[in-house]
Design an enzyme around this catalytic site. Structure first.
Site, PDB file in Angstrom:
ATOM      1  N   CYS A  34      33.824  10.709  31.643  1.00 42.64           N
ATOM      2  CA  CYS A  34      33.431  10.048  32.899  1.00 42.64           C
ATOM      3  C   CYS A  34      33.938   8.606  32.901  1.00 42.64           C
ATOM      4  O   CYS A  34      34.453   8.110  33.908  1.00 42.64           O
ATOM      5  CB  CYS A  34      31.919  10.113  33.094  1.00 42.64           C
ATOM      6  SG  CYS A  34      30.976   9.404  31.732  1.00 42.64           S
TER       7      CYS A  34
ATOM      8  N   SER B 238      54.329  37.743  58.714  1.00 39.32           N
ATOM      9  CA  SER B 238      54.115  36.604  57.819  1.00 39.32           C
ATOM     10  C   SER B 238      54.710  36.703  56.421  1.00 39.32           C
ATOM     11  O   SER B 238      54.407  35.851  55.582  1.00 39.32           O
ATOM     12  CB  SER B 238      52.603  36.383  57.699  1.00 39.32           C
ATOM     13  OG  SER B 238      51.887  37.594  57.595  1.00 39.32           O
ATOM     14  N   CYS B 239      55.543  37.693  56.132  1.00 40.79           N
ATOM     15  CA  CYS B 239      56.086  37.792  54.771  1.00 40.79           C
ATOM     16  C   CYS B 239      57.155  36.722  54.562  1.00 40.79           C
ATOM     17  O   CYS B 239      58.169  36.717  55.258  1.00 40.79           O
ATOM     18  CB  CYS B 239      56.687  39.177  54.537  1.00 40.79           C
ATOM     19  SG  CYS B 239      57.528  39.293  52.947  1.00 40.79           S
TER      20      CYS B 239
END
Ligand SMILES: Cc1cc2nc3c(=O)[nH]c(=O)nc-3n(C[C@H](O)[C@H](O)[C@H](O)COP(=O)(O)O)c2cc1C
Length: 500
Positions: free
Chosen positions: A444, A230-231
């Site tokens: 908000c 997986s590198c």
């Protein structure tokens, strides 16, 4: 979380986490104030309170720690007086006697915390120091039959305001030590640390090499073999993440590894794929005993608009590299959950990683089914010492939630991740505003207006008022509130709201 927690977290996060910290050195009472603040920063406030207990900080009028604070060299010093005052407002609890032993593919691990394969586990001295700090094991830096010619520089980071390393990119390849040197490290570590677990991460370029590497690592004392499928930086044909996206190659190379060793074998999977299930299933069919995930995510960090290069900048050029650190945790958790949800993989042990910095992050991986966890980027940023709060914090959590062993809580959260269509869509959960805590910043309001449903108005006191007819209960207001003054409030059935 109230003001107390917000102030404690915010002030502690200003700490630079110095090594041999001047604040602690200046303390005439020998209080390890640096460790106390570090514990707060690493989600272990209970541990911080316990360390502070019986120390004279709260009554101290000397203030030498704050005068010595490194941050004072360019800014205001960390308010250590405020931090100790807030910590001492709650009672300390001693560390519970909890056994953190767990098993990975039948191999006993004294706790679930491992270094993941990378620069942090590159040689004997580094790994010995990590073991002394408390790490249960190491996935050693990937070894192969060749040593790469690395570039300089090879790292870059994504930061946001005061936070460095939100994400981290590397273009490093495999170990630069020779095969013989690496095998020597394994032999020496096994001799001096027999109870610690050595995972040998290997990468071959053909079946012969995979078999040979597995066999050599077993003879040198490794306990587990991890196949690096997986590198993202290994671009040669049949190398790195090109293997991990090709289920047939995963099968072929896992078989080759099993031929060379009787040790348990983990297949380390790439996230550079839509679904990890096909290659993971092939690895298991070929004999893999467990899985490890995730490796780094292919990325381009940025573009410098002065010279149009990208970082890391190697003579004006860069390349696609692996992204890791805090920012990737949600992606890692998703892949772990995907594999655990598959009928063919649900009983396969997983060593999880990707963005773990604290015991809390680690516990999230365990609750989604991981037997152990691995860490790189946080160790690169803060050092091996972070494992102290991982161990302490996890023990405290397990004790307060009545888990007597790691096994008790592996996978407890799995049942709560379900397909989106199966979620309960019958109600709206309205936000509840705590007007006492609200400081009137109007964040908000602006988010709801510009990014939500225009359901918040501000009254003349700069306090939010909700329009229940417009609010859809998305909770954008809650997640942007800087002082946690908005909670989930009443759940109201949509039927009741529409009247039919
Ligand atoms: C500098 C660096 C070097 C790495 N080298 C390797 C390696 O040699 N082999 C490997 O399997 N993974 C390697 N990785 C990936 C890590 O083991 C890990 O899978 C990934 O970084 C995610 O974990 P983290 O967010 O805790 O860093 C490397 C990662 C970094 C940052």
């Amino acid at each position: 979380m109230g003001y107390r927690e917000v102030v404690l977290k915010t002030e502690s996060s200003r700490c630079l986490l110095c090594e041999n910290a001047p604040c602690a050195q200046a303390c005439t009472y020998g209080v390890k104030i640096d460790q106390i603040i570090r514990s707060v920063n690493f989600d272990n406030e209970q541990g911080a309170r316990y360390m502070l207990a019986d120390n004279p900080c709260v009554d101290c009028i000397d203030g030498g720690c704050m005068q010595a604070c490194s941050r004072a060299k360019f800014d205001l010093p960390v308010r250590i007086d405020k931090i100790t005052e807030l910590l001492s407002q709650q009672n300390p609890v001693s560390v519970p006697d909890i056994d953190l032993t767990t098993y990975l593919c039948g191999v006993k691990c004294e706790n679930p915390f491992f270094l993941s394969s990378s620069v942090v586990g590159s040689n004997y001295d580094m790994v010995a120091k990590a073991f002394d700090c408390g790490w249960a094991g190491v996935a050693f830096k990937t070894i192969g039959m060749f040593t790469p010619n690395e570039v300089s520089p090879r790292f870059s980071e994504l930061d946001k305001e005061d936070t460095q390393f939100v994400g981290f990119k590397n273009i490093e390849q495999i170990s630069t030590y020779s095969l013989e040197e690496n095998l020597g490290f394994f032999r020496e570590l096994k001799k001096n640390y027999p109870t610690k677990v050595i995972i040998a991460s290997i990468m071959g370029s053909n079946e012969y090499e995979w078999t040979k590497l597995a066999s050599l690592c077993e003879k040198a004392g490794a306990d587990i073999i991890e196949c690096n499928f997986s590198c993202p930086q290994m671009v040669g044909e049949g190398l790195g993440s090109d293997v991990g996206i090709n289920p047939e190659l995963v099968y072929l190379y896992t078989k080759a590894v099993k031929k060379g060793t009787n040790l348990p074998v983990l297949a380390k999977m790439t996230p550079n794929i839509t679904s990890m299930i096909p290659p993971a299933v092939k690895a298991v069919e070929a004999g893999a005993d467990g899985l490890a995930a995730i490796n780094t995510i292919k990325s381009i960090m940025n573009v410098n608009l002065e010279n149009f290069s990208s970082s890391p900048d190697v003579c004006g050029k860069s390349s696609v590299g692996g992204y890791s650190g805090k920012a990737v945790k949600p992606i890692a958790l998703r892949f772990i959950n995907e594999m655990k949800s598959s009928d063919k993989l649900k009983d396969v042990p997983i060593s999880g990683m990707g963005g773990i910095e604290t015991w809390y992050d680690a516990a999230e991986f365990i609750s989604l089914g991981c037997s152990t966890v691995q860490v790189t980027t946080a160790v690169m940023q803060y050092g091996y010492r972070i494992v102290e709060d991982m161990i302490d914090g996890l023990k405290r959590y397990m004790s307060s939630h009545n888990f007597s062993s790691i096994n008790d809580f592996i996978g407890v959260a799995e049942k709560n991740i379900i397909p989106a269509d199966d979620l309960d869509r019958s109600y709206i959960c309205f936000p509840r505003f705590d007007r006492e805590k609200c400081i009137g910043c109007e964040r908000c309001y602006v988010s709801c207006y510009d990014g939500g449903h225009q359901a918040i108005k501000m009254n003349s006191d700069r306090k939010p008022v909700l329009d229940g007819k417009k609010c859809v209960g998305c909770h954008l207001c809650k997640v942007v509130c800087p002082v946690n003054a908005i909670d989930p409030g009443k759940k109201v059935s949509k039927l009741a709201l529409t009247g039919h």
